[in-house]
Design an enzyme around this catalytic site. Sequence first.
Site, short mmCIF file in Angstrom:
data_model
loop_
_atom_site.label_atom_id
_atom_site.label_comp_id
_atom_site.label_asym_id
_atom_site.label_seq_id
_atom_site.Cartn_x
_atom_site.Cartn_y
_atom_site.Cartn_z
N HIS A 53 0.81 -1.22 0.00
CA HIS A 53 0.00 0.00 0.00
C HIS A 53 0.84 1.27 0.00
CE1 HIS A 53 -3.59 -2.48 1.76
NE2 HIS A 53 -3.43 -2.64 0.46
N CYS A 81 4.85 17.90 -10.86
CA CYS A 81 6.17 17.71 -11.50
C CYS A 81 6.84 16.42 -11.05
CB CYS A 81 7.08 18.90 -11.24
SG CYS A 81 7.76 18.97 -9.57
N ASN A 109 -2.63 -14.70 14.49
CA ASN A 109 -3.60 -13.62 14.60
C ASN A 109 -4.32 -13.73 15.94
OD1 ASN A 109 -4.45 -11.38 12.93
ND2 ASN A 109 -6.50 -12.30 12.92
ZN ZN Z 1 6.24 20.07 -8.24
#
Ligand code: ZN
Length: 241
Positions: free
Chosen positions: A123, A134, A216
């Site tokens: 994840h 950018c 678990n």
């Molecule tokens: Zn940037």
Amino acid sequence: MNRQIKQLNHYIKISNNTVFFGGAGVSTESGIPDFRSENGLFKAKQVYGFSPEELLSRTFFVHEQELFFRYYRENLIALNAKPNAAHIALAKLEQTGKLQAVITQNVDGLHQAAGSKNVIELHGSNHRQYCTKCKARYSLEYILAREIIPKCAKCGGVVRPDIVLYEEQLNSAVTNSAIHAISKAELLIVGGTSLSVYPAAGMLRHFSGGALVMINKSETEADTSAQLVIHGAIGEVLGRL
Ligand code: ZN
């Protein structure tokens, strides 16, 4: 539990390729609450008026940006969290050549903080942030020092965490490396996950090794297909290896 720890030790000793697959339960012992748990759901609705699935969705990131970042900052980042006995035990196993990979659903970077090198983060990670315009890369520290909606120093674009939001696809290269690791494993240790979170359950189907071990606190659906089931806190169990 002693007999079960002994059995787990034996499996690790005879295995030439061991993989650990972990979920939120691995980090809760470091004080990072599971936002997908019942408590997490209750808190999100109470404090923010929405469920975690909504707050951490692509839709909210685009249309409810301030709320998204508020929830993200207040619930997914735990600066004071330290690796616990589970993280430390797994890092040691890797160092001694007895663990080939850690696959995690957590985004907190605690496996790396404990010293693990081959960590597959399904994840994504809080420790990677990037500009949506950018693509410049930033650290977690960068965004923590910025206003609630962090902006890129180069172009002013919004900087977001490199984590997989709801409504977003998992990174296919990361998914493939996880499947590859699981399919090669002789021993697969699954811990701290109920396996209800996508894609955990499906990934286990790629395992064809000799021993599946489930650790678990509560029962899981995969318990019936496991060679060894240990019901206990993951840190306590792995800390005793
Ligand atoms: Zn940037």
